[in-house]
Design an enzyme around this catalytic site. Structure first.
Site, PDB file in Angstrom:
ATOM      1  N   CYS A  49      -3.845   0.566   0.737  1.00 15.26           N
ATOM      2  CA  CYS A  49      -2.711   1.364   0.287  1.00 15.26           C
ATOM      3  C   CYS A  49      -2.152   2.122   1.481  1.00 15.26           C
ATOM      4  O   CYS A  49      -2.917   2.671   2.277  1.00 15.26           O
ATOM      5  CB  CYS A  49      -3.197   2.349  -0.787  1.00 15.26           C
ATOM      6  SG  CYS A  49      -1.917   3.443  -1.398  1.00 15.26           S
ATOM      7  N   LEU A  50      -0.829   2.151   1.602  1.00 16.26           N
ATOM      8  CA  LEU A  50      -0.214   2.841   2.743  1.00 16.26           C
ATOM      9  C   LEU A  50      -0.488   4.343   2.717  1.00 16.26           C
ATOM     10  O   LEU A  50      -0.378   5.006   3.739  1.00 16.26           O
ATOM     11  CB  LEU A  50       1.293   2.572   2.774  1.00 16.26           C
ATOM     12  CG  LEU A  50       1.704   1.123   3.095  1.00 16.26           C
ATOM     13  CD1 LEU A  50       3.218   0.980   3.044  1.00 16.26           C
ATOM     14  CD2 LEU A  50       1.168   0.667   4.444  1.00 16.26           C
ATOM     15  N   HIS A  91       0.331   3.877  -9.375  1.00 13.90           N
ATOM     16  CA  HIS A  91       0.805   5.015  -8.574  1.00 13.90           C
ATOM     17  C   HIS A  91       1.709   5.924  -9.415  1.00 13.90           C
ATOM     18  O   HIS A  91       1.726   7.135  -9.230  1.00 13.90           O
ATOM     19  CB  HIS A  91       1.631   4.521  -7.383  1.00 13.90           C
ATOM     20  CG  HIS A  91       0.836   4.285  -6.130  1.00 13.90           C
ATOM     21  ND1 HIS A  91       0.147   5.290  -5.484  1.00 13.90           N
ATOM     22  CD2 HIS A  91       0.637   3.176  -5.390  1.00 13.90           C
ATOM     23  CE1 HIS A  91      -0.445   4.797  -4.410  1.00 13.90           C
ATOM     24  NE2 HIS A  91      -0.171   3.509  -4.322  1.00 13.90           N
ATOM     25  N   HIS A 126      -1.309  -2.268  -8.914  1.00 16.41           N
ATOM     26  CA  HIS A 126      -1.529  -1.180  -7.957  1.00 16.41           C
ATOM     27  C   HIS A 126      -0.343  -0.211  -7.948  1.00 16.41           C
ATOM     28  O   HIS A 126      -0.518   1.009  -8.046  1.00 16.41           O
ATOM     29  CB  HIS A 126      -1.757  -1.792  -6.560  1.00 16.41           C
ATOM     30  CG  HIS A 126      -1.946  -0.805  -5.458  1.00 16.41           C
ATOM     31  ND1 HIS A 126      -3.114  -0.713  -4.729  1.00 16.41           N
ATOM     32  CD2 HIS A 126      -1.107   0.136  -4.934  1.00 16.41           C
ATOM     33  CE1 HIS A 126      -2.976   0.249  -3.820  1.00 16.41           C
ATOM     34  NE2 HIS A 126      -1.770   0.774  -3.916  1.00 16.41           N
ATOM     35  N   GLU A 127       0.872  -0.767  -7.848  1.00 17.15           N
ATOM     36  CA  GLU A 127       2.059   0.091  -7.735  1.00 17.15           C
ATOM     37  C   GLU A 127       2.372   0.815  -9.044  1.00 17.15           C
ATOM     38  O   GLU A 127       2.763   1.982  -9.040  1.00 17.15           O
ATOM     39  CB  GLU A 127       3.270  -0.725  -7.273  1.00 17.15           C
ATOM     40  CG  GLU A 127       3.110  -1.415  -5.918  1.00 17.15           C
ATOM     41  CD  GLU A 127       2.609  -0.511  -4.808  1.00 17.15           C
ATOM     42  OE1 GLU A 127       2.892   0.706  -4.830  1.00 17.15           O
ATOM     43  OE2 GLU A 127       1.906  -1.015  -3.921  1.00 17.15           O
ATOM     44  N   GLN A 170       4.924   7.859  -3.275  1.00 17.34           N
ATOM     45  CA  GLN A 170       4.390   7.742  -1.914  1.00 17.34           C
ATOM     46  C   GLN A 170       5.371   8.232  -0.863  1.00 17.34           C
ATOM     47  O   GLN A 170       4.988   8.470   0.286  1.00 17.34           O
ATOM     48  CB  GLN A 170       4.003   6.289  -1.614  1.00 17.34           C
ATOM     49  CG  GLN A 170       2.786   5.814  -2.415  1.00 17.34           C
ATOM     50  CD  GLN A 170       2.412   4.405  -2.048  1.00 17.34           C
ATOM     51  OE1 GLN A 170       2.966   3.463  -2.595  1.00 17.34           O
ATOM     52  NE2 GLN A 170       1.494   4.257  -1.109  1.00 17.34           N
ATOM     53  N   GLY A 228       3.671  -3.287  -0.933  1.00 16.80           N
ATOM     54  CA  GLY A 228       4.255  -2.567  -2.057  1.00 16.80           C
ATOM     55  C   GLY A 228       4.315  -1.081  -1.763  1.00 16.80           C
ATOM     56  O   GLY A 228       3.563  -0.569  -0.923  1.00 16.80           O
TER      57      GLY A 228
END
Ligand code: NI
Length: 149
Positions: free
Chosen positions: A88-89, A134, A130-131, A51, A46
């Site tokens: 997480c990226l 963000h 999670h997304e 991000q 995701g």
């Protein structure tokens, strides 16, 4: 299509609240396509617009069940509980145990502005939570109960 730079932990843009998407135009479509390609290249499940440095409420998810795009997502229902590892990226190399609802329903718009509802379970529910977080400037690190070596 282009690969965009992923902002990392400590970058102030990751801690800001994102703005509602109002224009469902080509610029948004390019952003979504770039986000998807960037996520895939990094083998993520995701990615949220902040991000890649864009403060807009847009998310892409692919947990192995195909591409999902959520614009202006809102979690409207959640149930159950799951505890599992999450990463997480924007926080490369860090994994931690996070407890999330096991089933989540979101209300969101698609890339053309059409509203829809979607229910996800397990990993998909985790990614939706999670997304979406963000977009409110929150990282999963705040929810980690135990870091995994
Ligand atoms: Ni993340």
């Amino acid at each position: 299509m282009a690969i965009r730079e992923i902002r990392k932990k400590g970058d102030e843009i990751l801690y800001k609240k994102c703005k509602e998407v109002k224009n469902f135009d080509n610029k948004l479509h390019i952003l979504l396509d770039d986000m998807y390609d960037t996520m895939k290249k990094q083998e993520g499940a995701g990615l949220a617009a902040p991000q890649v440095g864009i403060l807009k409420r847009a998310v892409v998810i692919d947990v192995g069940q195909g591409r999902i795009e959520l614009i202006n997502p809102e979690i409207i229902e959640e149930s159950g509980e799951q505890t599992g590892s999450e990463g997480c990226l924007s926080v490369p190399g860090v994994w931690g145990e996070v407890t999330r609802p096991n089933v989540v329903t979101v209300k969101a718009q698609d890339r053309n502005g059409k509203w829809f509802k979607m229910t996800g379970e397990g990993l998909l529910a985790r990614a939706m939570c999670h997304e979406t977080e963000h977009l409110d400037g929150k990282l999963f690190l705040d929810r980690v109960t135990k870091f995994i070596d």
